[in-house]
Write a protein that holds these residues in place. Sequence first.
Motif, mmCIF file in Angstrom:
data_model
loop_
_atom_site.group_PDB
_atom_site.id
_atom_site.type_symbol
_atom_site.label_atom_id
_atom_site.label_comp_id
_atom_site.label_asym_id
_atom_site.label_seq_id
_atom_site.Cartn_x
_atom_site.Cartn_y
_atom_site.Cartn_z
ATOM 1 N N SER A 102 0.683 -40.293 58.657
ATOM 2 C CA SER A 102 0.877 -38.961 58.080
ATOM 3 C C SER A 102 0.250 -38.890 56.688
ATOM 4 O O SER A 102 -0.315 -37.856 56.306
ATOM 5 N N HIS A 103 0.314 -39.987 55.933
ATOM 6 C CA HIS A 103 -0.351 -40.037 54.627
ATOM 7 C C HIS A 103 -1.870 -39.976 54.787
ATOM 8 O O HIS A 103 -2.554 -39.259 54.048
ATOM 9 N N VAL A 104 -2.391 -40.753 55.732
ATOM 10 C CA VAL A 104 -3.836 -40.747 55.973
ATOM 11 C C VAL A 104 -4.296 -39.366 56.440
ATOM 12 O O VAL A 104 -5.330 -38.852 55.991
ATOM 13 N N GLY A 105 -3.540 -38.747 57.330
ATOM 14 C CA GLY A 105 -3.912 -37.423 57.814
ATOM 15 C C GLY A 105 -3.877 -36.374 56.720
ATOM 16 O O GLY A 105 -4.767 -35.517 56.642
ATOM 17 N N ALA A 106 -2.865 -36.426 55.849
ATOM 18 C CA ALA A 106 -2.772 -35.458 54.758
ATOM 19 C C ALA A 106 -3.950 -35.595 53.796
ATOM 20 O O ALA A 106 -4.570 -34.600 53.396
ATOM 21 N N SER A 107 -4.281 -36.842 53.429
ATOM 22 C CA SER A 107 -5.400 -37.055 52.507
ATOM 23 C C SER A 107 -6.726 -36.645 53.146
ATOM 24 O O SER A 107 -7.573 -36.022 52.496
ATOM 25 N N SER A 108 -6.920 -36.999 54.416
ATOM 26 C CA SER A 108 -8.171 -36.649 55.099
ATOM 27 C C SER A 108 -8.331 -35.137 55.203
ATOM 28 O O SER A 108 -9.438 -34.610 55.023
ATOM 29 N N ALA A 109 -7.236 -34.423 55.480
ATOM 30 C CA ALA A 109 -7.310 -32.963 55.574
ATOM 31 C C ALA A 109 -7.662 -32.347 54.223
ATOM 32 O O ALA A 109 -8.450 -31.393 54.144
#
Length: 293
Positions: free
Chosen positions: A92-99
């Motif tokens: 979820s952290h990786v997805g938030a940063s990537s978005a």
Amino acid sequence: MTRSQSASLSPFADAHAAEPASRTPAVSAAAKPLPARAGRQRLGLLGWILPLAALGFVEVAARLGWIEARLLPPPSEIVQTLSALADQGLWSHVGASSARVLAGYGIGAALAVLFGLVVGLSRHAEAFFEPTFQALRAIPSLAWVPLLLLWFGIDETPKVILIAIGAFFPIYLGLVSGIRNVDRKLVELGEMYGLSALALARRIVLPAALPSLFTGLRNGLSLAWMFLVAAELIAATRGIGYLLTDGRETSRPDVVLAAILLLAVLGKLSDSLLKWLEVRKLAWSDSLATRAA
């Protein structure tokens, strides 16, 4: 020479004339791609030597007590930390940063291409916009944080805007530089053939400026990941920048290094994707890069 003699010699002459044409392409087609492919594979493996050697040295040095593991944890411990974080919602952290990077980079790149075209193709636009852009480019990323918080609060908007600011200037400068360095003879040739200003920009100026544009796009992408950390200092509860802050506040160097490793991997993957697109779009160019490829 009689007709029979000339007829007897003609097959040898024909065979001699046809021999280079039939033999040379077969040799080049069979032999040329193999060394090029093998060379690319060797170069790809060469890039792994330095990071693997550094990781191996840190692992050995930490186990032998040459360095303090509490300050610089060995790679094996970082892998265990990543595994534990994965069970606690790492993706979820990786997805938030990537978005956030995707949104900010997309906005910054679109605006940079728009203003780069206007400034690069118009001297009046250059005189109007360039002093302001150069002044704004000198402002550090963290200096924007208080102002964006006052203007937009602590939601996603200030984070995306800060990343867009970081991506804007390298892409803008790359495109303007590429347009300014287009060969004047090509432009004059297009004018001789009666191309309109729009056709001249679309068919000559922009293709010639593509190498500089892709350089700016790749530099802007790397800055977008750098500005992500500053952006996620703005009251973020998710993201890789949040993991960095959390690791610092809890005195967990393994979490900090795990977050740094994630930033490096994501930045490398996104840059490799952009480089692949650059190679495909610039396959027509007669340059040292395409010769080596």
